[in-house]
Write a protein that holds these residues in place. Sequence first.
Motif, short mmCIF file in Angstrom:
data_model
loop_
_atom_site.label_atom_id
_atom_site.label_comp_id
_atom_site.label_asym_id
_atom_site.label_seq_id
_atom_site.Cartn_x
_atom_site.Cartn_y
_atom_site.Cartn_z
N ASP A 57 11.26 0.12 -8.39
CA ASP A 57 11.65 1.47 -8.82
C ASP A 57 10.41 2.19 -9.36
N LYS A 58 9.46 2.43 -8.45
CA LYS A 58 8.18 3.04 -8.81
C LYS A 58 7.76 4.02 -7.72
N GLU A 59 6.77 4.87 -8.04
CA GLU A 59 6.16 5.77 -7.06
C GLU A 59 4.66 5.48 -7.01
N VAL A 60 4.03 5.92 -5.93
CA VAL A 60 2.58 5.82 -5.89
C VAL A 60 2.00 6.70 -6.98
N VAL A 61 0.82 6.35 -7.49
CA VAL A 61 0.31 6.98 -8.71
C VAL A 61 -0.43 8.29 -8.45
N HIS A 62 -0.63 8.65 -7.18
CA HIS A 62 -1.42 9.86 -6.87
C HIS A 62 -0.80 10.58 -5.67
N GLY A 63 -0.71 11.88 -5.77
CA GLY A 63 -0.08 12.64 -4.70
C GLY A 63 -0.81 12.60 -3.38
N LEU A 64 -2.11 12.35 -3.38
CA LEU A 64 -2.89 12.32 -2.14
C LEU A 64 -2.97 10.93 -1.51
N MET A 65 -2.37 9.95 -2.15
CA MET A 65 -2.41 8.59 -1.60
C MET A 65 -1.48 8.45 -0.41
N LYS A 66 -1.76 7.45 0.41
CA LYS A 66 -0.88 7.12 1.53
C LYS A 66 0.50 6.76 1.00
N LYS A 67 1.52 7.06 1.78
CA LYS A 67 2.90 6.67 1.43
C LYS A 67 3.37 5.47 2.25
N ARG A 68 2.54 5.05 3.19
CA ARG A 68 2.90 3.91 4.04
C ARG A 68 1.64 3.17 4.44
N VAL A 69 1.69 1.82 4.32
CA VAL A 69 0.58 0.97 4.74
C VAL A 69 1.15 -0.18 5.56
N ASP A 70 0.73 -0.29 6.81
CA ASP A 70 1.12 -1.43 7.65
C ASP A 70 0.11 -2.56 7.47
N ASN A 71 0.59 -3.80 7.68
CA ASN A 71 -0.27 -4.98 7.51
C ASN A 71 -1.01 -4.92 6.17
N ALA A 72 -0.22 -4.82 5.13
CA ALA A 72 -0.78 -4.60 3.80
C ALA A 72 -1.44 -5.86 3.25
N LEU A 73 -2.62 -5.66 2.63
CA LEU A 73 -3.30 -6.70 1.86
C LEU A 73 -3.23 -6.24 0.40
N ILE A 74 -2.50 -7.01 -0.42
CA ILE A 74 -2.08 -6.52 -1.73
C ILE A 74 -2.84 -7.24 -2.84
N ALA A 75 -3.51 -6.45 -3.69
CA ALA A 75 -4.16 -6.99 -4.88
C ALA A 75 -3.20 -6.90 -6.05
N LEU A 76 -2.85 -8.04 -6.65
CA LEU A 76 -1.92 -8.10 -7.79
C LEU A 76 -2.74 -8.29 -9.06
N LEU A 77 -2.74 -7.29 -9.91
CA LEU A 77 -3.62 -7.27 -11.08
C LEU A 77 -2.81 -7.18 -12.37
N SER A 78 -3.14 -8.06 -13.31
CA SER A 78 -2.52 -7.97 -14.63
C SER A 78 -3.45 -7.31 -15.64
N VAL A 79 -4.61 -6.86 -15.18
CA VAL A 79 -5.63 -6.24 -16.04
C VAL A 79 -5.58 -4.73 -15.83
N PRO A 80 -5.74 -3.93 -16.88
CA PRO A 80 -5.64 -2.47 -16.72
C PRO A 80 -6.91 -1.87 -16.12
N PHE A 81 -6.75 -0.73 -15.47
CA PHE A 81 -7.89 0.05 -14.98
C PHE A 81 -8.35 0.99 -16.09
N MET A 82 -8.88 0.43 -17.14
CA MET A 82 -9.40 1.22 -18.26
C MET A 82 -10.32 0.33 -19.08
N ILE A 83 -11.12 0.97 -19.94
CA ILE A 83 -12.04 0.22 -20.77
C ILE A 83 -11.33 -0.17 -22.06
N TYR A 84 -11.41 -1.43 -22.39
CA TYR A 84 -10.78 -1.89 -23.61
C TYR A 84 -11.55 -3.10 -24.13
N ARG A 85 -11.30 -3.44 -25.32
CA ARG A 85 -11.88 -4.66 -25.89
C ARG A 85 -10.76 -5.47 -26.54
N ARG A 86 -11.04 -6.75 -26.71
CA ARG A 86 -10.04 -7.63 -27.30
C ARG A 86 -10.45 -8.02 -28.71
#
Length: 562
Positions: A234-263
């Motif tokens: 139950d999600k949408e793509v994050v950017h309006g200019l992104m593709k809405k369909r990808v065939d033969n998808a190679l999927i990167a599954l990331l648990s790390v955020p796309f932002m700068i942070y420290r622990r």
Amino acid sequence: MSTSQGKSLPGREEAPSFNDPVPLFMLKDFDSSKDAHRNIIVAARLIAGIIRSALGPRSMDKMLVDSLGEVTITNDGLTILKEVDIEHPVGKMMVEVARTADKVIGDGTKSIVILTGALMEQAEELINMGMSPITIVNGFRKASARSIEILNSIAEKVSINDRNTLIKIVNTSIQSKFFSEHNAHLSEIIVDAVLHVVEKRGENYRVDIDNVHVEKKEGGSIRDTKLIRGMVLDKEVVHGLMKKRVDNALIALLSVPFMIYRRKDGFAFTPRFKIDDPKKMKAIMGEEDRMLREMVDKVVQSGANVVICQRGMKDIVRDYLAQAGLLAIRRVTQPNMIRLAKATGGNIVTNFRFLSEEDLGRAGLVEERAVGIERWIFIEECNDPKAVTVMIRGGTKRVVEEVERSVHDALMVLKAVIEKPSILAGGGSSEAYTALRLREWANTISGREQLAIQKFTDVLETIPLVLAENAGMDPIDTITELRSRQTREGKWMGIDARERSIVDMMKKGIVEPLLLKRQIIKAATEVASAILRIDMILAKPKKEGRKEQPHKIKGLEVDKVY
């Protein structure tokens, strides 16, 4: 101690004399043993009466209205018990055992409550005859153990590769619902879903139902319900200019955020800087931009064309990903990330430096689609997925919620029969045959426990009796004929409620897991035994500022059922 003048010493209380009357402190609110048993039995029978008409394919639904006027229409046993306002302690015990049964086996909650009520009714007769509740409990427990032995002896083995039998088991589980015309379609979907996620461990099989993700959305019809060999988010793509369909998808599954942070101390947070020179601001922003660009480059270098991130993304990262031609989704829950890894065969990566092509998941299609007025992400056509999605559709919210409850029950029942592959015929046939054999065994038992065992046989026949009542058949004539037909024609003769006849239920295809039947008898006996051992109910002291709540079953008048 008193002084010679008859006055007490200061700071000392006068000790009572042995000749003085000793006060007897009594609890103000309590029920005697006889009253407690009577009131407890009344409460158990009332709750069983609520559920009684909801059993079987000819059952009736209940309309549940909460304090806000929200309406739920269902014949699901656990849902009814959870929604009804039950305050009596015995009622709460019965609800708790129903919850446990739903977690363990997924089905049979109605049968447990009905059998518990019947056990309490038979126990009342024995108590009125002067029999001790402990003797009754011992008799019930012996009868329960013997009943399970009989069920084990008559159960038939089933193979996980016998698809037709698995479909019959699911069909039996959901046939009492109002959407019975869609049973064949739903049964196929549920069996396929479970067979995708089954795992072999040694000689046995195991099923983790969490790997079958259930999504629901009103709209369309139940016939539009389908199995997705992958995941639905139950999600949408994050950017309006992104593709809405990808065939033969190679999927990167990331648990790390796309932002700068420290622990710090195990927690992640965005760092703060104190700047004393405005020129440093540009340098800091430039460094942040470089680090974010490096994260995107790592994803692109891995060969991924789809990014699914468990956490957040900076706005500029979304721009970079869109420019690179990737489809990206953010803030996916951890359970769904785990299912995605199992469905696509990918690995969840916790650091961009470790991302490589070997970690990528694969799917034939990733697409954003309109579902009603919303847009969802479909990850489909996975190769040998170990997690799948059942996408439920229906005309109204009430329909999809009822289908969801039924799918959950059916998944749990199928899990039970795969993990312990033995089945029995339904329609009350196994209960009636067990009662027949148990009645013969009871004659070999001496003492008062024999009477309790004989009453237990009558309790087992409650299931076919209720099925006959709800189907509009004469219960007495039906039970007597069922006994006769089982003696002459075999143990699988049972009640076909739809046709209002007595037939061979195994040939009819009405079958249930052995594990389910055993759990029903065990649970009903345990809760009835626990209730019967109660000989007095005492009221706790009232807490200050807390209003006394009457014990009640909402909508029913109960005579001080306490």
